[in-house]
Design a protein around this motif. Sequence first.
Motif, short mmCIF file in Angstrom:
data_model
loop_
_atom_site.label_atom_id
_atom_site.label_comp_id
_atom_site.label_asym_id
_atom_site.label_seq_id
_atom_site.Cartn_x
_atom_site.Cartn_y
_atom_site.Cartn_z
N ALA A 1 -33.83 36.66 -14.91
CA ALA A 1 -34.18 35.46 -15.67
C ALA A 1 -35.52 34.87 -15.25
CB ALA A 1 -33.08 34.41 -15.52
N GLY A 2 -36.14 35.49 -14.26
CA GLY A 2 -37.47 35.06 -13.83
C GLY A 2 -37.47 34.02 -12.73
N ALA A 3 -36.35 33.84 -12.05
CA ALA A 3 -36.25 32.78 -11.04
C ALA A 3 -36.16 33.36 -9.63
CB ALA A 3 -35.03 31.92 -11.32
N LEU A 4 -36.45 32.51 -8.66
CA LEU A 4 -36.30 32.82 -7.24
C LEU A 4 -35.08 32.08 -6.70
CD1 LEU A 4 -40.06 32.38 -6.27
CD2 LEU A 4 -38.84 34.55 -6.58
N ILE A 5 -34.38 32.71 -5.74
CA ILE A 5 -33.14 32.12 -5.26
C ILE A 5 -33.01 32.29 -3.75
CG2 ILE A 5 -31.86 34.26 -5.82
CD1 ILE A 5 -29.42 32.41 -6.40
N ALA A 6 -32.61 31.21 -3.08
CA ALA A 6 -32.38 31.21 -1.63
C ALA A 6 -30.90 31.02 -1.36
CB ALA A 6 -33.18 30.08 -0.97
N ALA A 7 -30.42 31.62 -0.31
CA ALA A 7 -29.03 31.48 0.12
C ALA A 7 -28.94 30.39 1.18
CB ALA A 7 -28.49 32.79 0.68
N ASN A 8 -28.10 29.40 0.93
CA ASN A 8 -27.84 28.37 1.92
C ASN A 8 -26.65 28.82 2.77
OD1 ASN A 8 -26.00 25.59 2.37
ND2 ASN A 8 -28.15 25.41 2.93
N LEU A 9 -26.91 29.13 4.03
CA LEU A 9 -25.88 29.67 4.91
C LEU A 9 -25.36 28.57 5.83
CD1 LEU A 9 -27.43 33.12 5.94
CD2 LEU A 9 -25.99 32.55 3.96
N THR A 10 -24.04 28.46 5.91
CA THR A 10 -23.44 27.45 6.78
C THR A 10 -22.58 28.11 7.85
OG1 THR A 10 -21.99 25.53 6.92
CG2 THR A 10 -21.50 27.11 5.18
N PRO A 11 -22.81 27.76 9.12
CA PRO A 11 -21.93 28.24 10.17
C PRO A 11 -20.65 27.43 10.31
CG PRO A 11 -23.64 26.93 11.14
CD PRO A 11 -23.93 26.97 9.66
#
Length: 642
Positions: A97-107
């Motif tokens: 879709a043309g987007a950038l995505i980051a993963a929010n990681l929680t410990p």
Amino acid sequence: MSDFPRLLEPARWGSLELPNRMFMPPMGTHTTHPDGTISDVGLAYWMARARGGVGLLITESIQTQTVSEIANPSVISISADHQVAPLRDAVAQVHAAGALIAANLTPGLGRVMPVAPDGGPAYSASDNTILADPARRCRELSLEQIGEILEQFRAAVRRTLDCGFDAIDLHAHTGYLTDQFMSSTWNRRTDEYGGSLENRMRFPTDMLRIVREEAGADFPLSMRITVRHHFPGGREADESRQMALILQAAGLDVLLVDSGSYEAVDWSFPSYYMGDGVYLPDAAAVKPSLDIPVAVCGNLTPELGERALQDGIADFIGFGRMLIADPDLPAKVRAGRAASVRPCIRCNEMCIGNVVRGCGLECAVNPQAGHEADRVLLQAPTRRRVAVVGAGPAGLEAARVAASRGHDVDLYERTGAIGGVLEPAATPDFKRELHRMIDWWGGELADLGVRVHLDHEVGPDSPELLGADAVVVGSGSTPIVPDVPGITAPGVVDVLAFHRGALVGPRVVVCGGGLSGVDSALELAKDGHEVTVVEMADAIAPTMVMHNRVALLRQLGEHGVRLLTGHVVTAVEPGAVQVKGPDGDERIETDTVITAFGVRANTALADALAGTVAELHVVGDAVQPAKVAEAVHTGFQAGMAV
């Protein structure tokens, strides 16, 4: 030239080139499959925001470990190999879709989670009280357990990279597990993970080190911290600046900032009571000390975001609930159509409120949020003439949706303005977003060619209705007037009349502690009036979302509003109100009485039309008085049904 040159300019998030300075911060959706894999509902939600043009989409918090945390069925997990493939496919679709995505990681959540996997009390950095049950205490994590958490985190980072995420964002704010290590109020350890600031920062810097070891020195990496906790003993800005410098030295690329904690939950989930740009002071407090960019969110609009960028307060602007309300916000800003952005009214009702209640995320003003896959506005097979009666939120939304589907729509409103009860309810400064919502509907209806007939009252025999293929009735409600002596005497003002400009004296008694009554009380108190609220129930605004209610009660207290719960109004006299409470009768001297006893559905028109028109839909308060969210959603459903 654009009105938003800084907001729209490309910028670097570490090594990642973003097309603009707008990002979507992590927000829980409660749309996940029980095994922790992303659902079609969650993916459709992502895709709508990906197509909307946001510079960087950051996921909701993704669980990385099960050493001290139970597998949470309401959140995405990446703690097991089987969870990778669905997430990898989702990331690929976001990229397509043309987007950038980051993963929010929680410990983990630590003391915010009541139980551990073994069924015993939760684990935390120290033996802190459990948030949901302060009479019980957490178990302190051992060094061995910390090591296991970090090893599971390492495995989760590897899986995250396998999924193809463009960046990683670390979850370290609002008093969750990482913050419990960082904060002296929750960390009383005497080993290498406690004591000095450097030791308390060891857990988050260990996570940074692991990401760098697995992903490389250039992989984009951000972390969100809370600058001010807003409770006695909590962290203040001075220490947060020192923490930020430690994180920068450890290899952080971007620092996200916010404010609050579960001890000050109204700051963590700011409602309309909190005003604009809630976290801008936090960004301003840390940015001058740093070389890395600072990202901020919190009750921002494109206009506020542009100003913050221009003033050097922040480098990236986060739109959270605004992107729930309108996923196309970035695209509209880029197209010069910022006025057509559907505003977030900051009510917290169906976004945060739903998730807290264990339901999937929705939105009060955007009925398609959380329903992107099943509430698609398709063209109707046949163009029909639709008559909508009542320009309150339900009628406005019904008219908008029906016209969007290609119908020929007339909207009839007996007063001289659209908005219904929203229009007078929006008079307090803290509710001005409601005015923006009314303006948005007005613009949408004009663009769609809806004919709006103001000062036009219709009845059951009106030809405007009898000639329509479908009629939508949003006739609203009528005030409840109890049988109380003197309740209709001079000096007694209905709450809507007050909002419409009726004069009130220095001393005011508000009869009714529901939402309309207490919001009026707060508005009056802020304007310098001496205010007493009389409510027969045991609590003020008991159905309000808890996060909002905390802010409301705090501000009522700060402005000296007297709250009499468990009291009944027995009579209104010249210059006074008689009430009866648990301790007997009381006479309260006052200059003005405002009545806010609630409303009942106005069903007269709907009842008269039943069986006389080809198709009838009843919406909003005309069905059952409720909040804005329910009105908008019933209007949407009617517009879809005609």
